[in-house]
Design an enzyme around this catalytic site. Sequence first.
Site, short mmCIF file in Angstrom:
data_model
loop_
_atom_site.label_atom_id
_atom_site.label_comp_id
_atom_site.label_asym_id
_atom_site.label_seq_id
_atom_site.Cartn_x
_atom_site.Cartn_y
_atom_site.Cartn_z
N HIS A 47 -5.52 3.66 4.03
CA HIS A 47 -4.33 3.46 3.99
C HIS A 47 -3.39 4.65 5.02
CE1 HIS A 47 -3.83 0.43 0.94
NE2 HIS A 47 -4.97 0.82 0.72
N CYS A 76 -6.45 -2.10 5.22
CA CYS A 76 -7.30 -2.46 3.72
C CYS A 76 -7.74 -3.87 3.70
CB CYS A 76 -6.33 -1.99 2.49
SG CYS A 76 -7.30 -1.55 1.28
N LEU A 77 -7.41 -4.73 2.65
CA LEU A 77 -7.73 -5.81 2.62
C LEU A 77 -7.46 -6.50 4.16
CD1 LEU A 77 -8.81 -8.43 0.84
CD2 LEU A 77 -6.19 -8.87 0.69
N GLN A 113 -10.40 -6.02 6.14
CA GLN A 113 -11.59 -7.02 5.97
C GLN A 113 -11.43 -8.11 6.40
OE1 GLN A 113 -11.25 -6.23 1.64
NE2 GLN A 113 -11.92 -4.11 1.81
N GLU A 167 -0.22 4.29 5.64
CA GLU A 167 1.16 4.45 5.12
C GLU A 167 1.00 5.53 3.82
OE1 GLU A 167 -0.73 1.69 2.43
OE2 GLU A 167 -0.86 1.92 4.34
N GLY A 224 -8.73 -8.06 -4.87
CA GLY A 224 -9.40 -9.24 -4.73
C GLY A 224 -10.52 -9.17 -3.43
N GLY A 267 -12.59 -1.77 -2.87
CA GLY A 267 -13.78 -2.03 -3.50
C GLY A 267 -14.90 -2.63 -2.58
#
Length: 382
Positions: A357, A273-274, A277, A359, A248, A317
Amino acid sequence: MSMTDFPSGRPALLALADGSLWPGRAFGAQGERAGEVVFNTSLTGYQEILTDPSYHGQIVVMTAPHIGNTGVNTEDDESERPWVAGFVVRALSPRVSNWRASGGLDEYLAGRGVAGLTDVDTRALVRHIRTHGAQNAAFSSVNVDPAHVVALARAAPDMNGLDLARAVTCAAPYAVAGDEWPGLGEARLGASGSAARHVVAYDFGLKRNILRLLAAQGCRVTVVPASTTAAEVLALRPDGVVLSNGPGDPAAVTYAIAAVRELLGRVPVFGICLGHQILGLALGGATYKLKFGHRGGNQPVQRRASGRVEISSHNHGFAVRAESLPAGVEVTHVNLNDGCVEGLAAPALRAFSVQYHPEAAPGPHDARYLFAEFGRLMEAGA
Protein backbone atom coordinates in the site's frame (compact mmCIF):
# COMPACT_ATOMS: atom_id res chain seq x y z
CA MET A 1 -14.28 -24.71 29.72
CA SER A 2 -15.93 -23.01 32.72
CA MET A 3 -16.69 -19.39 33.54
CA THR A 4 -13.53 -19.23 35.65
CA ASP A 5 -11.57 -19.35 32.37
CA PHE A 6 -12.95 -15.93 31.41
CA PRO A 7 -11.68 -12.56 32.68
CA SER A 8 -14.03 -10.41 34.73
CA GLY A 9 -16.60 -8.47 32.73
CA ARG A 10 -18.87 -9.50 29.89
CA PRO A 11 -17.54 -12.93 28.77
CA ALA A 12 -16.89 -13.65 25.10
CA LEU A 13 -15.30 -16.59 23.33
CA LEU A 14 -13.27 -16.76 20.13
CA ALA A 15 -13.08 -20.19 18.49
CA LEU A 16 -11.07 -21.18 15.44
CA ALA A 17 -12.21 -23.77 12.93
CA ASP A 18 -9.46 -26.10 14.19
CA GLY A 19 -11.26 -26.23 17.55
CA SER A 20 -8.88 -24.02 19.54
CA LEU A 21 -10.57 -21.72 22.07
CA TRP A 22 -9.58 -18.20 23.12
CA PRO A 23 -11.61 -16.69 25.99
CA GLY A 24 -11.85 -12.96 26.57
CA ARG A 25 -14.08 -10.06 27.48
CA ALA A 26 -16.49 -8.37 25.07
CA PHE A 27 -16.46 -4.72 24.11
CA GLY A 28 -18.10 -2.73 21.34
CA ALA A 29 -21.31 -4.27 20.02
CA GLN A 30 -22.69 -7.51 21.47
CA GLY A 31 -23.45 -10.52 19.31
CA GLU A 32 -21.85 -13.23 17.23
CA ARG A 33 -19.45 -12.76 14.34
CA ALA A 34 -17.66 -15.13 11.95
CA GLY A 35 -14.96 -14.71 9.31
CA GLU A 36 -11.34 -15.44 8.50
CA VAL A 37 -9.05 -14.70 11.46
CA VAL A 38 -5.90 -12.70 10.55
CA PHE A 39 -3.39 -10.56 12.43
CA ASN A 40 -1.97 -7.09 11.91
CA THR A 41 1.44 -6.01 13.27
CA SER A 42 0.91 -2.22 13.09
CA LEU A 43 1.61 -0.36 16.33
CA THR A 44 -0.77 2.49 15.49
CA GLY A 45 -3.58 3.29 13.07
CA TYR A 46 -6.30 0.97 14.35
CA GLN A 47 -9.04 3.33 13.14
CA GLU A 48 -7.71 3.22 9.57
CA ILE A 49 -7.44 -0.58 9.82
CA LEU A 50 -11.01 -0.92 11.04
CA THR A 51 -12.33 1.16 8.13
CA ASP A 52 -10.19 -0.42 5.39
CA PRO A 53 -12.68 -2.30 3.15
CA SER A 54 -9.96 -4.86 2.40
CA TYR A 55 -10.75 -6.39 5.82
CA HIS A 56 -14.35 -7.17 4.92
CA GLY A 57 -15.12 -10.71 6.07
CA GLN A 58 -12.14 -10.90 8.45
CA ILE A 59 -11.66 -10.94 12.22
CA VAL A 60 -8.56 -8.82 12.83
CA VAL A 61 -6.20 -9.56 15.72
CA MET A 62 -3.82 -6.74 16.68
CA THR A 63 -0.35 -7.78 17.84
CA ALA A 64 0.33 -4.46 19.63
CA PRO A 65 -0.70 -5.08 23.25
CA HIS A 66 -2.47 -1.79 24.02
CA ILE A 67 -5.17 -0.62 21.64
CA GLY A 68 -7.48 2.38 22.04
CA ASN A 69 -5.01 4.73 23.74
CA THR A 70 -5.48 7.52 21.19
CA GLY A 71 -9.24 7.13 20.87
CA VAL A 72 -10.99 7.87 17.57
CA ASN A 73 -11.63 11.05 15.59
CA THR A 74 -13.66 12.31 12.65
CA GLU A 75 -10.77 12.44 10.16
CA ASP A 76 -9.01 9.07 10.15
CA ASP A 77 -11.69 6.77 8.71
CA GLU A 78 -10.52 5.30 5.38
CA SER A 79 -14.10 4.67 4.22
CA GLU A 80 -17.62 5.43 5.37
CA ARG A 81 -17.69 2.74 8.08
CA PRO A 82 -15.76 -0.13 9.69
CA TRP A 83 -15.66 -3.29 7.59
CA VAL A 84 -13.99 -5.84 9.88
CA ALA A 85 -16.05 -8.85 10.94
CA GLY A 86 -14.59 -8.51 14.44
CA PHE A 87 -11.70 -6.94 16.36
CA VAL A 88 -9.49 -8.77 18.88
CA VAL A 89 -6.98 -7.07 21.22
CA ARG A 90 -4.83 -7.92 24.21
CA ALA A 91 -5.80 -4.89 26.29
CA LEU A 92 -8.39 -2.24 25.48
CA SER A 93 -7.17 1.05 26.92
CA PRO A 94 -9.54 2.29 29.66
CA ARG A 95 -8.66 5.90 28.92
CA VAL A 96 -8.21 8.06 25.83
CA SER A 97 -5.29 10.47 25.64
CA ASN A 98 -4.88 12.40 22.38
CA TRP A 99 -5.70 15.97 21.40
CA ARG A 100 -7.39 14.81 18.19
CA ALA A 101 -9.73 12.33 19.88
CA SER A 102 -13.47 12.88 19.73
CA GLY A 103 -14.41 9.62 21.45
CA GLY A 104 -13.29 6.20 22.61
CA LEU A 105 -12.88 2.95 20.68
CA ASP A 106 -15.45 1.01 22.73
CA GLU A 107 -18.22 3.53 22.00
CA TYR A 108 -17.10 3.91 18.38
CA LEU A 109 -17.45 0.16 17.70
CA ALA A 110 -20.67 -0.19 19.67
CA GLY A 111 -22.27 2.63 17.69
CA ARG A 112 -21.31 1.00 14.39
CA GLY A 113 -22.30 -2.57 15.19
CA VAL A 114 -18.75 -3.96 15.39
CA ALA A 115 -18.07 -6.58 18.05
CA GLY A 116 -14.73 -6.60 19.85
CA LEU A 117 -12.89 -8.96 22.16
CA THR A 118 -10.26 -7.90 24.72
CA ASP A 119 -8.16 -9.63 27.40
CA VAL A 120 -7.18 -12.31 24.86
CA ASP A 121 -3.70 -13.85 24.84
CA THR A 122 -3.00 -12.37 21.42
CA ARG A 123 0.68 -13.35 21.50
CA ALA A 124 -0.25 -17.03 21.72
CA LEU A 125 -3.10 -16.58 19.23
CA VAL A 126 -0.86 -14.95 16.61
CA ARG A 127 1.77 -17.68 17.04
CA HIS A 128 -1.02 -20.21 16.49
CA ILE A 129 -2.17 -18.49 13.28
CA ARG A 130 1.42 -18.20 12.06
CA THR A 131 1.95 -21.91 12.61
CA HIS A 132 -1.39 -23.27 11.40
CA GLY A 133 -2.33 -20.57 8.90
CA ALA A 134 -5.21 -18.12 8.60
CA GLN A 135 -8.50 -19.95 8.98
CA ASN A 136 -12.14 -19.33 9.69
CA ALA A 137 -13.13 -18.32 13.20
CA ALA A 138 -16.09 -16.98 15.16
CA PHE A 139 -16.73 -15.28 18.45
CA SER A 140 -19.77 -14.72 20.60
CA SER A 141 -20.68 -12.60 23.59
CA VAL A 142 -24.20 -14.05 23.82
CA ASN A 143 -23.50 -17.79 23.87
CA VAL A 144 -20.02 -18.86 25.00
CA ASP A 145 -20.65 -22.58 24.75
CA PRO A 146 -17.49 -23.88 22.98
CA ALA A 147 -19.33 -26.35 20.72
CA HIS A 148 -21.66 -23.57 19.55
CA VAL A 149 -18.87 -21.11 18.70
CA VAL A 150 -16.71 -23.75 16.97
CA ALA A 151 -19.72 -24.70 14.84
CA LEU A 152 -20.15 -21.03 13.85
CA ALA A 153 -16.50 -20.90 12.79
CA ARG A 154 -16.72 -24.04 10.70
CA ALA A 155 -19.87 -22.78 8.96
CA ALA A 156 -18.23 -19.55 7.76
CA PRO A 157 -17.53 -19.34 4.01
CA ASP A 158 -14.01 -20.06 2.75
CA MET A 159 -12.14 -16.99 1.50
CA ASN A 160 -11.03 -18.92 -1.60
CA GLY A 161 -13.46 -18.18 -4.41
CA LEU A 162 -15.18 -15.27 -2.63
CA ASP A 163 -15.89 -12.12 -4.64
CA LEU A 164 -16.17 -9.50 -1.90
CA ALA A 165 -15.47 -6.49 -4.12
CA ARG A 166 -19.18 -6.37 -5.04
CA ALA A 167 -20.06 -6.02 -1.35
CA VAL A 168 -17.81 -3.02 -0.65
CA THR A 169 -17.84 -1.06 -3.93
CA CYS A 170 -19.71 2.21 -4.47
CA ALA A 171 -23.22 2.06 -5.93
CA ALA A 172 -22.61 4.65 -8.66
CA PRO A 173 -19.77 6.73 -10.10
CA TYR A 174 -18.79 9.93 -8.30
CA ALA A 175 -16.24 12.69 -8.81
CA VAL A 176 -13.55 13.79 -6.37
CA ALA A 177 -11.83 17.18 -6.52
CA GLY A 178 -8.56 18.08 -4.82
CA ASP A 179 -10.14 20.78 -2.64
CA GLU A 180 -12.23 18.09 -0.91
CA TRP A 181 -9.12 17.07 1.04
CA PRO A 182 -8.12 20.04 3.23
CA GLY A 183 -6.05 17.75 5.47
CA LEU A 184 -3.52 16.74 2.81
CA GLY A 185 -0.69 18.43 4.71
CA GLU A 186 2.74 17.59 3.34
CA ALA A 187 1.19 15.37 0.66
CA ARG A 188 0.11 18.51 -1.18
CA LEU A 189 3.73 19.62 -1.52
CA GLY A 190 4.84 19.18 -5.09
CA ALA A 191 1.31 19.07 -6.47
CA SER A 192 0.78 20.93 -9.69
CA GLY A 193 -2.04 22.99 -8.23
CA SER A 194 -4.33 22.20 -11.15
CA ALA A 195 -6.34 19.14 -12.02
CA ALA A 196 -4.42 18.55 -15.24
CA ARG A 197 -5.04 14.81 -15.44
CA HIS A 198 -8.28 12.86 -15.21
CA VAL A 199 -7.97 9.54 -13.40
CA VAL A 200 -10.66 6.88 -13.25
CA ALA A 201 -10.33 4.83 -10.07
CA TYR A 202 -11.99 1.42 -9.80
CA ASP A 203 -13.52 0.97 -6.35
CA PHE A 204 -12.84 -2.63 -5.31
CA GLY A 205 -12.65 -1.41 -1.69
CA LEU A 206 -10.99 1.97 -2.22
CA LYS A 207 -9.19 3.70 0.65
CA ARG A 208 -9.59 7.46 0.90
CA ASN A 209 -5.85 8.09 1.13
CA ILE A 210 -5.46 6.86 -2.46
CA LEU A 211 -7.78 9.68 -3.50
CA ARG A 212 -5.88 12.19 -1.35
CA LEU A 213 -2.56 11.30 -2.94
CA LEU A 214 -3.96 11.38 -6.46
CA ALA A 215 -5.32 14.86 -5.66
CA ALA A 216 -1.87 15.81 -4.37
CA GLN A 217 -0.54 14.95 -7.84
CA GLY A 218 -2.96 17.45 -9.34
CA CYS A 219 -5.44 14.86 -10.61
CA ARG A 220 -9.19 15.03 -10.71
CA VAL A 221 -10.67 11.62 -10.04
CA THR A 222 -13.82 9.79 -11.06
CA VAL A 223 -14.49 6.76 -8.88
CA VAL A 224 -16.44 3.94 -10.55
CA PRO A 225 -18.05 0.72 -9.26
CA ALA A 226 -16.14 -2.55 -9.48
CA SER A 227 -18.35 -3.89 -12.27
CA THR A 228 -17.77 -0.94 -14.63
CA THR A 229 -16.87 -2.13 -18.14
CA ALA A 230 -13.83 -1.05 -20.13
CA ALA A 231 -16.08 0.73 -22.63
CA GLU A 232 -17.71 2.74 -19.84
CA VAL A 233 -14.30 3.71 -18.47
CA LEU A 234 -12.97 4.75 -21.87
CA ALA A 235 -16.09 6.83 -22.46
CA LEU A 236 -14.97 8.98 -19.52
CA ARG A 237 -11.78 9.81 -21.48
CA PRO A 238 -9.33 9.14 -18.66
CA ASP A 239 -5.62 9.93 -18.75
CA GLY A 240 -5.04 6.97 -16.45
CA VAL A 241 -6.81 4.21 -14.53
CA VAL A 242 -6.20 3.16 -10.92
CA LEU A 243 -7.17 -0.32 -9.73
CA SER A 244 -7.79 -0.06 -5.99
CA ASN A 245 -7.28 -2.32 -3.03
CA GLY A 246 -10.11 -4.55 -1.85
CA PRO A 247 -11.12 -7.81 -0.13
CA GLY A 248 -11.59 -11.40 -1.21
CA ASP A 249 -10.14 -13.74 -3.81
CA PRO A 250 -8.86 -11.84 -6.87
CA ALA A 251 -9.54 -14.78 -9.20
CA ALA A 252 -13.25 -14.49 -8.34
CA VAL A 253 -13.47 -10.90 -9.64
CA THR A 254 -13.75 -12.14 -13.23
CA TYR A 255 -15.62 -9.10 -14.57
CA ALA A 256 -12.82 -6.77 -13.44
CA ILE A 257 -10.13 -9.01 -14.91
CA ALA A 258 -11.95 -8.90 -18.26
CA ALA A 259 -12.31 -5.12 -18.11
CA VAL A 260 -8.64 -4.55 -17.30
CA ARG A 261 -7.59 -6.87 -20.10
CA GLU A 262 -9.49 -4.59 -22.52
CA LEU A 263 -7.95 -1.44 -21.05
CA LEU A 264 -4.34 -2.62 -21.31
CA GLY A 265 -2.41 -0.71 -23.94
CA ARG A 266 -5.15 1.89 -24.33
CA VAL A 267 -4.58 3.88 -21.13
CA PRO A 268 -1.94 3.87 -18.33
CA VAL A 269 -2.90 1.53 -15.47
CA PHE A 270 -1.73 1.60 -11.83
CA GLY A 271 -2.82 -1.26 -9.55
CA ILE A 272 -2.68 -1.42 -5.75
CA CYS A 273 -3.11 -4.59 -3.65
CA LEU A 274 -6.21 -6.36 -5.04
CA GLY A 275 -5.76 -4.13 -8.08
CA HIS A 276 -2.23 -5.51 -8.45
CA GLN A 277 -3.55 -9.07 -8.35
CA ILE A 278 -6.29 -8.25 -10.88
CA LEU A 279 -3.69 -6.71 -13.19
CA GLY A 280 -1.51 -9.82 -12.84
CA LEU A 281 -4.47 -12.03 -13.78
CA ALA A 282 -5.41 -9.77 -16.71
CA LEU A 283 -1.85 -10.08 -18.01
CA GLY A 284 -2.15 -13.88 -17.99
CA GLY A 285 -0.67 -14.68 -14.58
CA ALA A 286 -2.07 -16.70 -11.70
CA THR A 287 -2.67 -15.99 -8.01
CA TYR A 288 -2.50 -18.14 -4.87
CA LYS A 289 -3.42 -17.83 -1.19
CA LEU A 290 -0.65 -17.18 1.32
CA LYS A 291 -0.49 -19.21 4.52
CA PHE A 292 -1.25 -16.28 6.81
CA GLY A 293 -0.76 -13.23 4.60
CA HIS A 294 1.03 -9.93 5.18
CA ARG A 295 -0.72 -7.33 7.33
CA GLY A 296 1.08 -4.50 9.05
CA GLY A 297 3.18 -1.40 8.58
CA ASN A 298 6.70 -2.78 8.69
CA GLN A 299 7.18 -5.14 5.73
CA PRO A 300 10.56 -4.87 3.90
CA VAL A 301 10.20 -4.73 0.12
CA GLN A 302 13.12 -4.49 -2.30
CA ARG A 303 12.89 -2.50 -5.52
CA ARG A 304 14.80 -4.67 -7.97
CA ALA A 305 15.93 -1.89 -10.31
CA SER A 306 17.92 -0.09 -7.60
CA GLY A 307 18.23 -2.66 -4.82
CA ARG A 308 16.72 -0.09 -2.48
CA VAL A 309 14.58 -1.41 0.39
CA GLU A 310 11.28 0.21 1.32
CA ILE A 311 9.47 -0.35 4.60
CA SER A 312 5.87 -0.68 3.55
CA SER A 313 2.28 -1.13 4.64
CA HIS A 314 0.58 -4.42 3.73
CA ASN A 315 -2.84 -6.01 3.85
CA HIS A 316 -3.12 -9.05 1.60
CA GLY A 317 -3.81 -12.75 1.85
CA PHE A 318 -3.28 -13.60 -1.84
CA ALA A 319 -0.28 -13.06 -4.13
CA VAL A 320 0.68 -13.25 -7.81
CA ARG A 321 2.69 -16.33 -8.78
CA ALA A 322 5.95 -15.06 -10.33
CA GLU A 323 6.54 -18.02 -12.62
CA SER A 324 3.07 -17.62 -14.16
CA LEU A 325 3.77 -14.17 -15.62
CA PRO A 326 4.27 -14.13 -19.41
CA ALA A 327 7.11 -12.57 -21.39
CA GLY A 328 6.99 -8.79 -21.35
CA VAL A 329 5.91 -8.65 -17.70
CA GLU A 330 8.64 -8.07 -15.13
CA VAL A 331 8.67 -8.45 -11.36
CA THR A 332 9.72 -5.05 -10.02
CA HIS A 333 9.47 -5.55 -6.24
CA VAL A 334 9.90 -8.56 -3.95
CA ASN A 335 9.19 -9.16 -0.28
CA LEU A 336 12.41 -9.76 1.66
CA ASN A 337 10.67 -11.94 4.24
CA ASP A 338 9.30 -14.61 1.92
CA GLY A 339 10.28 -13.61 -1.63
CA CYS A 340 6.72 -13.17 -2.91
CA VAL A 341 5.90 -10.76 -5.72
CA GLU A 342 5.28 -7.22 -4.44
CA GLY A 343 5.28 -5.35 -7.75
CA LEU A 344 5.12 -5.93 -11.48
CA ALA A 345 5.24 -3.92 -14.68
CA ALA A 346 4.32 -4.35 -18.33
CA PRO A 347 6.14 -1.36 -19.89
CA ALA A 348 4.87 -1.96 -23.43
CA LEU A 349 1.31 -1.74 -22.10
CA ARG A 350 1.97 1.25 -19.80
CA ALA A 351 0.85 -0.73 -16.75
CA PHE A 352 2.40 -1.34 -13.34
CA SER A 353 1.26 -2.34 -9.88
CA VAL A 354 2.35 -3.06 -6.33
CA GLN A 355 1.01 -5.62 -3.89
CA TYR A 356 1.59 -3.38 -0.88
CA HIS A 357 0.00 0.00 0.00
CA PRO A 358 1.90 3.09 -1.20
CA GLU A 359 -0.89 5.22 0.28
CA ALA A 360 -0.22 3.57 3.67
CA ALA A 361 -2.77 4.94 6.21
CA PRO A 362 -1.49 3.63 8.50
CA GLY A 363 2.17 3.07 7.74
CA PRO A 364 5.38 4.57 6.39
CA HIS A 365 5.61 6.91 3.39
CA ASP A 366 8.54 5.23 1.61
CA ALA A 367 6.43 4.25 -1.41
CA ARG A 368 4.61 7.52 -2.12
CA TYR A 369 6.90 8.06 -5.11
CA LEU A 370 4.73 5.55 -7.01
CA PHE A 371 1.97 8.16 -7.35
CA ALA A 372 4.46 10.51 -8.98
CA GLU A 373 5.56 7.67 -11.28
CA PHE A 374 1.95 7.19 -12.30
CA GLY A 375 1.73 10.92 -13.01
CA ARG A 376 4.82 10.73 -15.23
CA LEU A 377 3.38 7.73 -17.06
CA MET A 378 0.23 9.72 -17.82
CA GLU A 379 2.28 12.72 -18.94
CA ALA A 380 4.32 10.53 -21.30
CA GLY A 381 1.16 9.21 -22.89
CA ALA A 382 -0.42 12.62 -23.41
